[in-house]
Design an enzyme around this catalytic site. Sequence first.
Site, PDB file in Angstrom:
ATOM      1  N   ASP A 179       2.753   4.923  -2.990  1.00 23.86           N
ATOM      2  CA  ASP A 179       2.849   3.534  -2.545  1.00 23.86           C
ATOM      3  C   ASP A 179       3.858   2.688  -3.321  1.00 23.86           C
ATOM      4  O   ASP A 179       4.664   1.973  -2.728  1.00 23.86           O
ATOM      5  CB  ASP A 179       1.475   2.858  -2.644  1.00 23.86           C
ATOM      6  CG  ASP A 179       0.453   3.490  -1.730  1.00 23.86           C
ATOM      7  OD1 ASP A 179       0.534   4.706  -1.504  1.00 23.86           O
ATOM      8  OD2 ASP A 179      -0.438   2.776  -1.252  1.00 23.86           O
ATOM      9  N   GLU A 235      -4.193  -5.673  -2.301  1.00 24.14           N
ATOM     10  CA  GLU A 235      -4.495  -5.370  -0.900  1.00 24.14           C
ATOM     11  C   GLU A 235      -5.911  -5.832  -0.559  1.00 24.14           C
ATOM     12  O   GLU A 235      -6.837  -5.657  -1.353  1.00 24.14           O
ATOM     13  CB  GLU A 235      -4.388  -3.869  -0.649  1.00 24.14           C
ATOM     14  CG  GLU A 235      -2.970  -3.346  -0.730  1.00 24.14           C
ATOM     15  CD  GLU A 235      -2.887  -1.840  -0.526  1.00 24.14           C
ATOM     16  OE1 GLU A 235      -3.957  -1.191  -0.469  1.00 24.14           O
ATOM     17  OE2 GLU A 235      -1.769  -1.313  -0.410  1.00 24.14           O
ATOM     18  N   SER A 259      -3.396  -2.511   2.878  1.00 23.87           N
ATOM     19  CA  SER A 259      -2.993  -1.112   2.769  1.00 23.87           C
ATOM     20  C   SER A 259      -2.136  -0.750   3.971  1.00 23.87           C
ATOM     21  O   SER A 259      -2.277  -1.326   5.055  1.00 23.87           O
ATOM     22  CB  SER A 259      -4.238  -0.228   2.731  1.00 23.87           C
ATOM     23  OG  SER A 259      -3.906   1.109   3.028  1.00 23.87           O
TER      24      SER A 259
END
Length: 970
Positions: free
Chosen positions: A125, A457, A484
């Site tokens: 990520d 998130e 997310s």
Amino acid sequence: MAFDARNLRSQKLRNVNFQGDALRMGMNWTEEDLGKPQVLVDSAYGMGHPGTFHFRPLIEEISNGVFEAGGKPGVFNVSDICDGVAQATSGMSYSLVSRDVMAAMVEIHALGHPHDGIVLLSGNDKSVPAHLIAIARCNLPAIHVPGGTQLNAPDYFTSNRLWPLGMHVSRGEKTHEELFERQKNACPTCGACQFMGSASTGQVLAEALGLALPGSALIPAPLTMLLRYARAAGKQILKLVEKGLLPRNILTRDAFENAVVVHAAVGGSTNALLHLPAVAREVGIDLSVDDFDRIHRRVPVLANVKTTGKYPVEYFYYAGGVPKVMLELKDLLHLDCITVTGKTLEENLDEIEHSTFFEERLGYLHNYRIPATEIIRPRTEPFCAEGGLAILRGNIAPEGAMIKSFTIPEDMHVHVGPARVFDREADCLEALKHHTIVPGDVIVIRYEGPRANGMPEMYFASAVLDADPVLGQTTALVTDGRYSGAMKGPCIGHVSPEAALGGPIALVEDRDLIELNIPERKLALVGLHGRRATEAEIAQALADRRARFSPPPPRHSDGILALYARVASTASSGASLTPSAAEGEKPAEPPRVSPEREPAAPSPAAPATASELAQTPFEGEESAAVADPTPPEVLREGHIKVVVLDYDFGDVDIERSIIEGAGFELALAQCKSEEEVIAAAHDAYGVLCQYAPVGAHAIDSFEHCRVIARYGTGVDIVDVDTATKHGIQVTNAPNDWCSDEVADQPVTLWLTAARKIVKYDAATRRGEWHWQTGRPIKRLRGSVFGLLSFGAIARTIAERARAFGVELWAHDPFVDAEEMRALGVRPVSFVELVEGSDYLVIQSPLTDETRGLFDEDVLRRMKRSAILVNTARGPIVSDRALYRALTEGWIAGAALDDLEEEPAKHRDWRPENPLLRLDNVIVTPHAAYYSEESLRMVRTIAANEVVRVLTGQRPRSPVNVVEEAERNSA
């Protein structure tokens, strides 16, 4: 491969640094190694999650490729944290800023040592965007190697589905055994998660930009193919070094537009809206959220992959991956963009199309008997006609907000619903857990943006919402945080400006009507408190709310999150920690409103000029600083700093007008500890404080301080004796000014608790229309109303309470008993007060003797029908003891104007105190004198006292006596 040493950065630096070679030979470098091109092999290897755990053989293969091509690898690593591990905890606040910290560390590795090229290995990520930012910033020949993806789990299960499953377990609807069975098989191998989340999207974008070798994104991690690509990258970097092909030759505007096209086609993560603009900023390209909206409108979604689609990304790779998507959209791409192969995109695609590339991969897919066109749809039969994202604007999000539009039910593309407002995700989760969110609501979670909380998130909330078969189809979620990449459903994020910067989302109130309109790209307030309203009415309401707006204090006072809170750019520009190349040394634009900075325009409630403010006297005062606004000669040399150590008023317009109007410099802080006070005010000549502790240690550190002005009446946070020794004047607001208003709070709390108003209100809102709800209720007349302390405020309370026919008792060893009797109050001992009062009001100062005074022993002595009211300082009553007293029936109820932990002194306070879960206690945030009139007055008094002392005048409300000799020697 022949290299001209004169053109190699590493060899140029050897001519000026004669120690470096020796240090390298200490690691068994040979003389031949020293003369080779030096390549940084930097990876995100670590044990934080499956996405990096398998990197060691890949690092070896990259290094082998560098060796084979005639270079010398230098292996470094900076690992990343896992969003899935940090999710739903305070650790999630570190996720986004870790991207920029990782990028900075790679920059340090690349440029701090004499490297000629870079190969970066990552797959998750924040590590992938961190590496892309570093490549753009360093501008050395570079290749990115994507880290690959996990194999598919049983039943197509993916780890993101564990969130709603866990919620079912917490509600008792599923068992822990069922949860564990899914947990142990959800991640069957190393690699990125099996859905098109942020990790998979990042790998796709690296290839789409031209920074990764064609076909290298999303290779299943267990395949030997990934090792081959790693070695090929190690060999190819030497070709780029030889050619002098730099990232800025590759990262053109056209390349970024290609990446957005591919992002749309794969239904990529919404976090790309943060990451791609941040990469673009490093090369001076303004890639805006509007560019995403424009491109997504004309690009269909072709990838039928999880979480919105059916298949894992492992199958996406077998179906042809990024090259297949690009070939389907060839007419929408800029084919002349150069890539790390040294060839154009068009040449790469042509080469792949006429090779065995697709045939090799389709063989894996044949094992599952799934046609490739089911996973990557042909252009004529797209998964969705328009790309995945839409950018919304309106009076809630003037700078934009995003929504993953193709994941939303058609009948939610236009929706109007009442707002349910939460200032933290945890509070929203409680509401979801207890089913208090109803279909049609628009949930608002704010103060979760980059400056407020690191922009975590809101995935837990969105996952639970999506898993609900009713709410997931009818209820929207709006936040200035993010989501997310696995998020789907009517979830709007990245609302900009964020609440902490005074964005309009901070002004939304419960039951305001919010409209979501995807076709019109609109997110707006269209009603107030449950009714439709005109634009003019809404504009006026927002203006009125802004005038009253006071942002909460910062959550983070130290460490990297405190830095991020001060300098992060907005979500719409990448939420970056560092300035871009195009911005140079220009500092980040200051926020509109923040707890540490004043708004650009004065609050409508504040006076306009220093003289007007100075002419606002308290009783017996004619005017303040206007007599001589010029500092004396001794203070004219240089800047004379006055610091507001802490405040929760929302602005400092009043203080600024008075203090800067008198010729002094004003600085703002939000100190929660004595160390922070020292850092902020050690060189100040005057300080103003609300709750910040100004103890002996801090006062000893003050180099120039002449005055400490306390907002309010008490000075227990200031060590007055030490201040006096240093010749520092301490002032406060006089009791006779505020006793009348401060008395309102304990009387109001007493009556509210005694008549069970809160309990009745809650029951009525639940639909229970029964007077019996509050039983038992005691008649006020004839009961004993006790006061601990009998100072000016307590006397005013007694006057108010007398009207209700109560018998007045008081204990105060510093007040003459006859004086009490003369006022109709019975003087009693402390034991008599505790044991005999039906209502006991604490109004005493906090001292060593009163701290923790109301412990279990004292509370056990009170009547079982008694109600305790504390409008003094929280630590006088033990929270733990009070909780036992209220739950075990020692007393009937309590009303508190503060808690023992004193939340105002904690930057990251959370409502976890068990007292807050009880229905027989009322808690208010130390709000005794916070009317608009008194706020204006107390701020005026404190600022004027500072100016008086610094201009050689005597204060109007001194706490200590400072001799003239001491004052002049300060």
